[in-house]
Design a protein around this motif. Structure first.
Motif, PDB file in Angstrom:
ATOM      1  N   HIS A 297       0.834  -1.208   0.000  1.00  8.14           N
ATOM      2  CA  HIS A 297       0.000   0.000   0.000  1.00  8.14           C
ATOM      3  C   HIS A 297       0.870   1.259   0.000  1.00  8.14           C
ATOM      4  O   HIS A 297       0.626   2.187  -0.777  1.00  8.14           O
ATOM      5  N   TYR A 298       1.887   1.294   0.877  1.00  3.66           N
ATOM      6  CA  TYR A 298       2.787   2.445   0.959  1.00  3.66           C
ATOM      7  C   TYR A 298       3.973   2.229   0.020  1.00  3.66           C
ATOM      8  O   TYR A 298       5.131   2.180   0.437  1.00  3.66           O
ATOM      9  N   HIS A 299       3.652   2.096  -1.251  1.00  2.00           N
ATOM     10  CA  HIS A 299       4.675   1.777  -2.251  1.00  2.00           C
ATOM     11  C   HIS A 299       5.396   3.042  -2.705  1.00  2.00           C
ATOM     12  O   HIS A 299       4.764   4.068  -2.986  1.00  2.00           O
ATOM     13  N   ILE A 300       6.725   2.973  -2.778  1.00  2.00           N
ATOM     14  CA  ILE A 300       7.543   4.042  -3.351  1.00  2.00           C
ATOM     15  C   ILE A 300       8.552   3.413  -4.298  1.00  2.00           C
ATOM     16  O   ILE A 300       8.792   2.202  -4.255  1.00  2.00           O
ATOM     17  N   THR A 301       9.155   4.238  -5.144  1.00  2.00           N
ATOM     18  CA  THR A 301      10.109   3.728  -6.119  1.00  2.00           C
ATOM     19  C   THR A 301      11.441   3.401  -5.450  1.00  2.00           C
ATOM     20  O   THR A 301      11.717   3.849  -4.333  1.00  2.00           O
ATOM     21  N   ILE A 302      12.270   2.646  -6.159  1.00  2.00           N
ATOM     22  CA  ILE A 302      13.612   2.327  -5.668  1.00  2.00           C
ATOM     23  C   ILE A 302      14.404   3.613  -5.444  1.00  2.00           C
ATOM     24  O   ILE A 302      15.103   3.765  -4.436  1.00  2.00           O
ATOM     25  N   LYS A 303      14.276   4.553  -6.371  1.00  4.44           N
ATOM     26  CA  LYS A 303      14.999   5.824  -6.254  1.00  4.44           C
ATOM     27  C   LYS A 303      14.573   6.571  -5.004  1.00  4.44           C
ATOM     28  O   LYS A 303      15.405   7.119  -4.276  1.00  4.44           O
TER      29      LYS A 303
ATOM     30  N   ILE B 193       2.857   5.888  13.463  1.00  9.69           N
ATOM     31  CA  ILE B 193       1.711   5.074  13.075  1.00  9.69           C
ATOM     32  C   ILE B 193       0.410   5.735  13.516  1.00  9.69           C
ATOM     33  O   ILE B 193      -0.617   5.640  12.840  1.00  9.69           O
ATOM     34  N   GLY B 194       0.445   6.449  14.644  1.00  7.41           N
ATOM     35  CA  GLY B 194      -0.730   7.219  15.059  1.00  7.41           C
ATOM     36  C   GLY B 194      -1.113   8.260  14.023  1.00  7.41           C
ATOM     37  O   GLY B 194      -2.301   8.443  13.708  1.00  7.41           O
ATOM     38  N   VAL B 195      -0.126   8.938  13.461  1.00  5.20           N
ATOM     39  CA  VAL B 195      -0.377   9.927  12.403  1.00  5.20           C
ATOM     40  C   VAL B 195      -0.933   9.240  11.158  1.00  5.20           C
ATOM     41  O   VAL B 195      -1.883   9.731  10.529  1.00  5.20           O
ATOM     42  N   MET B 196      -0.371   8.097  10.802  1.00  6.35           N
ATOM     43  CA  MET B 196      -0.837   7.369   9.619  1.00  6.35           C
ATOM     44  C   MET B 196      -2.286   6.916   9.785  1.00  6.35           C
ATOM     45  O   MET B 196      -3.074   6.952   8.828  1.00  6.35           O
ATOM     46  N   LEU B 197      -2.656   6.491  10.989  1.00  2.36           N
ATOM     47  CA  LEU B 197      -4.040   6.083  11.239  1.00  2.36           C
ATOM     48  C   LEU B 197      -4.992   7.271  11.112  1.00  2.36           C
ATOM     49  O   LEU B 197      -6.096   7.140  10.562  1.00  2.36           O
ATOM     50  N   LYS B 198      -4.579   8.429  11.603  1.00  2.00           N
ATOM     51  CA  LYS B 198      -5.419   9.631  11.485  1.00  2.00           C
ATOM     52  C   LYS B 198      -5.592  10.035  10.030  1.00  2.00           C
ATOM     53  O   LYS B 198      -6.660  10.493   9.621  1.00  2.00           O
ATOM     54  N   GLN B 199      -4.521   9.877   9.247  1.00  3.68           N
ATOM     55  CA  GLN B 199      -4.618  10.215   7.824  1.00  3.68           C
ATOM     56  C   GLN B 199      -5.616   9.315   7.113  1.00  3.68           C
ATOM     57  O   GLN B 199      -6.334   9.762   6.215  1.00  3.68           O
TER      58      GLN B 199
ATOM     59  N   SER C 156     -13.269   3.361   1.626  1.00  5.05           N
ATOM     60  CA  SER C 156     -13.365   3.225   3.074  1.00  5.05           C
ATOM     61  C   SER C 156     -12.990   1.813   3.507  1.00  5.05           C
ATOM     62  O   SER C 156     -12.299   1.611   4.505  1.00  5.05           O
ATOM     63  N   GLY C 157     -13.433   0.814   2.724  1.00  5.71           N
ATOM     64  CA  GLY C 157     -13.092  -0.560   3.054  1.00  5.71           C
ATOM     65  C   GLY C 157     -11.603  -0.826   2.948  1.00  5.71           C
ATOM     66  O   GLY C 157     -11.025  -1.521   3.781  1.00  5.71           O
ATOM     67  N   ALA C 158     -10.963  -0.257   1.921  1.00  7.92           N
ATOM     68  CA  ALA C 158      -9.519  -0.416   1.753  1.00  7.92           C
ATOM     69  C   ALA C 158      -8.775   0.233   2.904  1.00  7.92           C
ATOM     70  O   ALA C 158      -7.793  -0.314   3.423  1.00  7.92           O
ATOM     71  N   ASN C 159      -9.243   1.414   3.303  1.00  6.06           N
ATOM     72  CA  ASN C 159      -8.611   2.101   4.436  1.00  6.06           C
ATOM     73  C   ASN C 159      -8.741   1.300   5.724  1.00  6.06           C
ATOM     74  O   ASN C 159      -7.804   1.238   6.524  1.00  6.06           O
ATOM     75  N   ASP C 160      -9.909   0.710   5.931  1.00  4.25           N
ATOM     76  CA  ASP C 160     -10.106  -0.115   7.137  1.00  4.25           C
ATOM     77  C   ASP C 160      -9.137  -1.291   7.152  1.00  4.25           C
ATOM     78  O   ASP C 160      -8.615  -1.671   8.215  1.00  4.25           O
ATOM     79  N   HIS C 161      -8.891  -1.865   5.982  1.00  2.82           N
ATOM     80  CA  HIS C 161      -7.963  -2.992   5.888  1.00  2.82           C
ATOM     81  C   HIS C 161      -6.548  -2.548   6.264  1.00  2.82           C
ATOM     82  O   HIS C 161      -5.858  -3.242   7.028  1.00  2.82           O
ATOM     83  N   ILE C 162      -6.124  -1.390   5.758  1.00  2.11           N
ATOM     84  CA  ILE C 162      -4.787  -0.866   6.073  1.00  2.11           C
ATOM     85  C   ILE C 162      -4.706  -0.492   7.547  1.00  2.11           C
ATOM     86  O   ILE C 162      -3.690  -0.728   8.209  1.00  2.11           O
TER      87      ILE C 162
END
Length: 201
Positions: free
Chosen positions: A39-45, A80-86, A113-119
């Protein structure tokens, strides 16, 4: 040649990034982290640009290492608290879809919303492990971090604070010097012991 190196680098990163085998990292943590990083995918660079976020460059005894790692665990708990609020905050696209009242928009909103709940569930699993480790093994480090934060709140410009601080300095200075002497003597004793054993036939 460059393409081959990048391919090897990508493979190594994928293998090492998602799996950590050790005494404390469980299969659940490995599997959960693998799904979170999808989900939190970023490039190699992006991953290699600027180096690591948490650089453990401290060299010293176990107490110093535990102080640093205790602070790292606390920072992860806050992060992780910040990520949950986001995840609780709807994106502009989701908000517009909801306000628009279209059926497609409502479906997109529900899916999002369902995807967010899963994350959020996955983040809470990692958060649970972090809190358990902090409470069981890093309780003293947490108390120390709180005391360090309290030091940062001292009102340096306050005359009363300045006077009280000056009156408290000498015994604290003596304690700091004594503690340093004890540490130096322990190091010297260990060095002598190692030297004595190395000289034995």
């Amino acid at each position: 040649m460059v393409a081959a190196v990048m391919a090897v680098l990508c493979l190594t990163l994928c293998l090492s990034e998602h799996q950590v085998h050790g005494t404390h990292v469980t299969k659940e943590m490995n599997d959960t982290m693998h799904k979170l990083l999808q989900h939190y995918h970023i490039t190699i660079k992006q991953r290699f640009n600027g180096g690591s976020i948490f650089k453990n460059t401290l060299q010293g005894n176990t107490e110093i290492q535990m102080m640093f790692l205790g602070a790292v665990l606390e920072t992860y708990e806050e992060l992780i608290g910040v990520m949950l609020k986001q995840l609780d905050t709807p994106s502009p696209q989701t908000a517009n879809s909801t306000n628009g009242g279209t059926k497609d928009g409502a479906a997109d909103s529900t899916a999002g919303s369902g995807a967010n709940d899963h994350i959020k569930d996955k983040l809470n699993i990692i958060l649970k492990y972090i809190r358990e480790l902090r409470q069981l093994r890093y309780h003293e480090q947490g108390e120390l971090m709180q005391k360090l934060r309290d030091l940062q709140k001292i009102k340096m410009n306050d005359f009363v604070v300045q006077s009280k601080a000056l009156s408290e300095l000498l015994p604290l200075y003596e304690a700091a010097g004594t503690l340093s002497d004890r540490r130096r003597r322990r190091r010297q004793a260990r060095a002598k012991t190692r030297s004595r054993f190395s000289l034995q036939p």
